[in-house]
Write an enzyme that holds these catalytic residues in place. Structure first.
Site, PDB file in Angstrom:
ATOM      1  N   ASP A   8       0.723  -0.972   0.134  1.00  0.00           N
ATOM      2  CA  ASP A   8       0.069  -0.547  -0.554  1.00  0.00           C
ATOM      3  C   ASP A   8       0.903   1.641  -0.121  1.00  0.00           C
ATOM      4  O   ASP A   8       1.721   0.709   0.270  1.00  0.00           O
ATOM      5  CB  ASP A   8      -0.658  -0.265   1.436  1.00  0.00           C
ATOM      6  CG  ASP A   8      -1.943   1.609   1.569  1.00  0.00           C
ATOM      7  OD1 ASP A   8      -2.243   1.700  -0.125  1.00  0.00           O
ATOM      8  OD2 ASP A   8      -1.798   1.711   2.814  1.00  0.00           O
ATOM      9  N   ASP A  10      -0.391   5.282   0.785  1.00  0.00           N
ATOM     10  CA  ASP A  10      -0.060   6.183   1.883  1.00  0.00           C
ATOM     11  C   ASP A  10      -0.017   5.490   3.719  1.00  0.00           C
ATOM     12  O   ASP A  10      -0.953   4.335   3.971  1.00  0.00           O
ATOM     13  CB  ASP A  10      -2.082   6.611   1.634  1.00  0.00           C
ATOM     14  CG  ASP A  10      -1.673   7.504   0.132  1.00  0.00           C
ATOM     15  OD1 ASP A  10      -0.793   7.818  -0.218  1.00  0.00           O
ATOM     16  OD2 ASP A  10      -2.935   7.219  -0.453  1.00  0.00           O
ATOM     17  N   ASP A 188      -1.315  -0.432   5.694  1.00  0.00           N
ATOM     18  CA  ASP A 188      -2.005   0.061   7.278  1.00  0.00           C
ATOM     19  C   ASP A 188      -2.908  -0.343   7.506  1.00  0.00           C
ATOM     20  O   ASP A 188      -3.508   0.379   9.109  1.00  0.00           O
ATOM     21  CB  ASP A 188      -0.821   1.617   6.937  1.00  0.00           C
ATOM     22  CG  ASP A 188      -2.058   2.860   6.456  1.00  0.00           C
ATOM     23  OD1 ASP A 188      -3.267   2.848   6.770  1.00  0.00           O
ATOM     24  OD2 ASP A 188      -1.221   2.589   5.513  1.00  0.00           O
TER      25      ASP A 188
END
Length: 229
Positions: A8, A10, A188
Site C-alpha cells: 500500500d 499512503d 496500514d
C-alpha cells in the site's frame, strides 16, 4: 519460483495520505475553491479513517476535480506537489524496505486506492516500476474526463486489480498469487484486510487501531516504519 511483495502507499510507504494532501495542495495554491473543497475533502478523509468511505463517490469527486484542468496544467501542478509535499516525506526506511525485496529479486508493486495521476510519480520516485491504482478515463488528448475505469482499487477491489494484473503478466511469470513461493503485502489499514488475508505473509505496517487489533487476533507481524524517525 519468485516471491511477490505488494505495498500500500499512503501511511505505509509514506507517512501521509497523498490523495488528501493533493487536495490540500490544490486549496493552498488557489487552484480550487479552498473552502468548499477543503470541507468535502476533510469529510471524505474522515470517512476513510472510519472505514465508511464510498470509494466510487469519492473517486467521482477526486477525478471530477482533475477534469477541470488541461493535462498540461495538471502536470505542472503535480511537479510542484512532488517538490513541496512528497519529496520531504520519502524516507530512508521506506527505500530500505523496498530494497530488501529488490535484492531478493522479488516482483514488486504498489497497490493503492488513490488514483494513478496522483500516485504514478510517487511510485517512480520510490523506484517501484509496477503500480495498481484507481484508473481515470482519458480522452484522446490525454486529459482526464472525470470518469473511473473499472472498479475502485480499494478494499476487495485491490484483490480484483491484483488478479487482473497478474493474469496479464508474461506466460513465463507467475500469474496468480498461489504461483509464488511467498507473497507479502504491507498495509496500514483495515480496509486492506481482504488482500492481507490472501497473501502468505501479511504485514500490518504502521497499522491504525482497527488493523492493529485485527492483526493481533490473527498473529500477523506488525512493522512500525516511521517510529524510527
Amino acid at each position: 519460483m519468485r516471491n511477490i511483495a505488494l505495498f500500500d502507499l499512503d501511511h505505509t510507504l509514506i507517512p501521509i495520505d497523498s490523495d488528501y494532501e493533493w487536495g490540500q495542495f490544490l486549496c493552498r495554491t488557489g487552484a480550487v475553491d479552498a473552502d468548499a473543497f477543503a470541507r468535502r475533502n476533510a469529510d471524505f478523509f474522515a470517512q476513510y479513517q472510519a472505514g465508511t468511505l464510498d470509494p466510487v463517490e469519492y473517486l467521482e469527486f477526486a477525478l471530477g476535480t482533475l477534469a477541470q484542468f488541461p493535462r498540461s496544467r495538471l502536470d505542472e501542478l503535480h511537479a510542484q506537489f512532488m517538490q513541496e509535499v512528497i519529496q520531504p516525506v520519502l524516507l530512508p526506511v521506506a527505500f530500505d524496505l523496498i530494497k530488501k525485496h529488490q535484492d531478493q529479486d522479488d516482483l514488486i508493486a504498489i497497490i493503492t486506492a488513490t488514483n494513478r495521476f496522483v500516485t504514478a510519480p510517487i511510485a517512480k520516485a520510490l523506484g517501484v516500476q509496477h503500480l495498481m491504482a484507481a484508473e481515470p478515463e482519458l480522452d484522446a488528448a490525454g486529459n482526464i474526463t472525470g470518469k473511473l475505469l473499472g472498479v475502485p482499487s480499494s478494499g476487495a477491489g485491490k484483490v480484483v486489480h491484483l488478479q487482473d494484473w497478474l493474469a496479464k503478466q508474461e506466460v513465463t511469470q507467475p500469474r496468480q498469487l498461489s504461483d509464488f513461493n511467498n507473497s507479502y503485502f504491507y498495509s496500514d489499514s483495515q480496509n486492506d484486510i481482504p488482500l492481507l488475508e490472501r497473501v502468505s505473509h501479511p504485514v500490518a505496517t504502521n497499522p491504525n487501531d482497527k488493523l492493529r487489533a485485527y492483526a493481533q487476533t490473527k498473529g500477523w507481524p506488525q512493522l512500525h516504519l516511521f517510529d524510527k524517525q
